[in-house]
Design an enzyme around this catalytic site. Structure first.
Site, PDB file in Angstrom:
ATOM      1  N   ALA A  79       2.329  -3.361  23.332  1.00 48.21           N
ATOM      2  CA  ALA A  79       0.994  -3.765  23.765  1.00 48.21           C
ATOM      3  C   ALA A  79       0.045  -4.040  22.585  1.00 48.21           C
ATOM      4  CB  ALA A  79       0.419  -2.669  24.653  1.00 48.21           C
ATOM      5  N   HIS A  87      10.184  -5.369  30.199  1.00 45.22           N
ATOM      6  CA  HIS A  87       9.423  -4.865  31.351  1.00 45.22           C
ATOM      7  C   HIS A  87       8.984  -5.971  32.300  1.00 45.22           C
ATOM      8  CE1 HIS A  87       8.473  -1.091  28.742  1.00 45.22           C
ATOM      9  NE2 HIS A  87       9.688  -1.077  29.253  1.00 45.22           N
ATOM     10  N   CYS A 114       8.341 -11.597  46.817  1.00 41.92           N
ATOM     11  CA  CYS A 114       8.268 -10.891  48.099  1.00 41.92           C
ATOM     12  C   CYS A 114       9.453  -9.932  48.187  1.00 41.92           C
ATOM     13  CB  CYS A 114       8.296 -11.868  49.264  1.00 41.92           C
ATOM     14  SG  CYS A 114       8.425 -10.988  50.845  1.00 41.92           S
ATOM     15  N   CYS A 134       6.649 -14.543  55.125  1.00 46.92           N
ATOM     16  CA  CYS A 134       7.145 -13.542  56.092  1.00 46.92           C
ATOM     17  C   CYS A 134       6.220 -12.332  56.242  1.00 46.92           C
ATOM     18  CB  CYS A 134       8.542 -13.067  55.677  1.00 46.92           C
ATOM     19  SG  CYS A 134       8.501 -11.932  54.275  1.00 46.92           S
TER      20      CYS A 134
HETATM   21  P1  NAD Z   1       1.204   1.628  23.744  1.00 43.89           P
HETATM   22  O1  NAD Z   1      -0.108   1.421  24.412  1.00 43.89           O
HETATM   23  O2  NAD Z   1       1.947   2.886  23.991  1.00 43.89           O
HETATM   24  O3  NAD Z   1       1.029   1.521  22.151  1.00 43.89           O
HETATM   25  C1  NAD Z   1       0.380   0.465  21.535  1.00 43.89           C
HETATM   26  C2  NAD Z   1       0.362   0.745  20.042  1.00 43.89           C
HETATM   27  O4  NAD Z   1      -0.207  -0.378  19.398  1.00 43.89           O
HETATM   28  C3  NAD Z   1      -0.462   1.981  19.649  1.00 43.89           C
HETATM   29  O5  NAD Z   1       0.307   2.800  18.822  1.00 43.89           O
HETATM   30  C4  NAD Z   1      -1.668   1.388  18.912  1.00 43.89           C
HETATM   31  O6  NAD Z   1      -2.079   2.183  17.813  1.00 43.89           O
HETATM   32  C5  NAD Z   1      -1.129   0.080  18.423  1.00 43.89           C
HETATM   33  N1  NAD Z   1      -2.122  -0.993  18.312  1.00 43.89           N
HETATM   34  C6  NAD Z   1      -3.153  -1.278  19.137  1.00 43.89           C
HETATM   35  N2  NAD Z   1      -3.784  -2.389  18.729  1.00 43.89           N
HETATM   36  C7  NAD Z   1      -3.144  -2.795  17.599  1.00 43.89           C
HETATM   37  C8  NAD Z   1      -3.324  -3.875  16.717  1.00 43.89           C
HETATM   38  N3  NAD Z   1      -4.297  -4.777  16.863  1.00 43.89           N
HETATM   39  N4  NAD Z   1      -2.465  -3.998  15.667  1.00 43.89           N
HETATM   40  C9  NAD Z   1      -1.463  -3.092  15.462  1.00 43.89           C
HETATM   41  N5  NAD Z   1      -1.259  -2.039  16.275  1.00 43.89           N
HETATM   42  C10 NAD Z   1      -2.077  -1.906  17.336  1.00 43.89           C
HETATM   43  O7  NAD Z   1       2.090   0.356  24.077  1.00 43.89           O
HETATM   44  P2  NAD Z   1       3.676   0.136  24.049  1.00 43.89           P
HETATM   45  O8  NAD Z   1       4.303   0.837  22.901  1.00 43.89           O
HETATM   46  O9  NAD Z   1       3.866  -1.312  24.245  1.00 43.89           O
HETATM   47  O10 NAD Z   1       4.233   0.878  25.339  1.00 43.89           O
HETATM   48  C11 NAD Z   1       3.540   1.043  26.510  1.00 43.89           C
HETATM   49  C12 NAD Z   1       3.801   0.102  27.663  1.00 43.89           C
HETATM   50  O11 NAD Z   1       2.666  -0.705  27.740  1.00 43.89           O
HETATM   51  C13 NAD Z   1       4.885  -0.893  27.621  1.00 43.89           C
HETATM   52  O12 NAD Z   1       5.717  -0.554  28.653  1.00 43.89           O
HETATM   53  C14 NAD Z   1       4.233  -2.239  27.977  1.00 43.89           C
HETATM   54  O13 NAD Z   1       4.970  -2.836  29.028  1.00 43.89           O
HETATM   55  C15 NAD Z   1       2.915  -1.872  28.506  1.00 43.89           C
HETATM   56  N6  NAD Z   1       1.748  -2.721  28.260  1.00 43.89           N
HETATM   57  C16 NAD Z   1       1.856  -4.073  28.056  1.00 43.89           C
HETATM   58  C17 NAD Z   1       0.715  -4.812  27.804  1.00 43.89           C
HETATM   59  C18 NAD Z   1       0.840  -6.305  27.617  1.00 43.89           C
HETATM   60  O14 NAD Z   1       1.688  -6.935  28.252  1.00 43.89           O
HETATM   61  N7  NAD Z   1       0.019  -6.905  26.739  1.00 43.89           N
HETATM   62  C19 NAD Z   1      -0.526  -4.182  27.710  1.00 43.89           C
HETATM   63  C20 NAD Z   1      -0.598  -2.796  27.950  1.00 43.89           C
HETATM   64  C21 NAD Z   1       0.554  -2.067  28.214  1.00 43.89           C
END
Ligand code: NAD
Length: 259
Positions: A29, A126, A134, A162
């Site tokens: 994320a 994910h 659906c 449906c």
């Molecule tokens: P997480 O929220 O657990 O971790 C995000 C990490 O990114 C943190 O450690 C944070 O310090 C770091 N971070 C935040 N902004 C940053 C930046 N600008 N530069 C560098 N690092 C930065 O997210 P994760 O590890 O992806 O796991 C959590 C779950 O979140 C995943 O399953 C994912 O599917 C889901 N998710 C996805 C999205 C998306 O699609 N954009 C958004 C939120 C959560």
């Protein structure tokens, strides 16, 4: 991070990329926060506003209130105007420079493809917000189709064919990963000689197992993340900086080193 320090680290990452034969990028994320998509765990992240326990597959199926919450989150997260940021563009440029094997992402936001990484090189662990399905008849709807209905005020859209429950094609807590994708991602990571983690806390399993597969096959590890991760001590280069900022510096150096 101090500019001078970032310069040095970006240079080391660029050297590793230039020397590597198979670069696999693993994103979470944090690679998308600079596009305005909040992550889960940082201050201001999604779990400060929503309770993760409300977001299980089982609750989604059973409980109207949970579905309503989900669609509310979906409407915020699915904004079609969300754009890739310099980190996504730098990764896409690695591909154009012939340096990218694949991207393994935990994100559902489709921003790697929007930046120009070919679909077949992106492994979405994910799922993707691009499709809604659906659960009764399997009818599929695009993000735009569902967004249009939510924007008109529907709180819990049902299948137009449906009447069945509609669910975004993203993996909920308590749900299995999309078939085959984990194995393919694991295979790509085992074949990597350089594995770059960008913007992931590396605490969500089984996704967080993937970097370990690369390491156990001998790949070097780079981590670019704002906060500590459980694998920091195994990184050849650790960059504690914003993904967009760091990757802009890295790609500039890769460009000049290979031209
Ligand atoms: P997480 O929220 O657990 O971790 C995000 C990490 O990114 C943190 O450690 C944070 O310090 C770091 N971070 C935040 N902004 C940053 C930046 N600008 N530069 C560098 N690092 C930065 O997210 P994760 O590890 O992806 O796991 C959590 C779950 O979140 C995943 O399953 C994912 O599917 C889901 N998710 C996805 C999205 C998306 O699609 N954009 C958004 C939120 C959560």
């Amino acid at each position: 991070m101090e500019k001078q320090n970032l310069d040095t680290l970006a240079d080391r990452v660029a050297d590793l990329i230039v020397k590597a034969k198979r670069v696999v990028v693993f994103t979470g994320a944090g690679v998308s926060t600079e596009s305005g998509v909040p992550d889960f765990r940082s201050p201001g992240g999604i779990w400060e506003r929503f309770n993760p326990d409300d977001f299980t597959y089982q609750k989604f199926i059973k409980n109207q209130k949970t579905r309503q919450l989900w669609w509310q989150l979906f409407q915020e997260r699915g904004a079609t105007e969300i754009r890739p940021n310099p980190a996504h563009y730098a990764i896409a440029e690695l591909d154009r420079l012939g340096k990218l094997d694949s991207v393994i992402t935990q994100n559902i936001d489709n921003l790697h493809q929007k930046a120009g990484v070919p679909d077949e090189k992106v492994f979405e662990l994910h799922g993707s917000i691009n499709w809604t399905v659906c659960l009764k008849c399997g009818q599929r709807y695009t993000l735009e189709q569902v967004k249009a209905r939510l924007d008109k005020g529907e709180e819990i859209p049902a299948c137009e064919a449906c009447g069945g429950i509609l669910k975004p094609s993203v993996v909920f807590f308590g749900e299995l990963l999309p078939e085959g994708v984990f194995d393919k991602a694991s295979h790509r990571s085992r074949s990597a000689d350089l594995f770059i983690v960008i913007g992931s806390s590396l605490v969500v399993y089984p996704a967080a197992d993937i970097p370990a597969h690369a390491l156990s096959s001998g790949a070097k590890l780079v981590i670019i993340n704002l906060s500590p991760t459980p694998m920091d001590y195994q990184a050849t280069v650790l960059v504690r900086a914003k993904a967009g900022e760091a990757m802009s510096e890295v790609i500039e150096r890769v460009r000049s080193k290979i031209s």
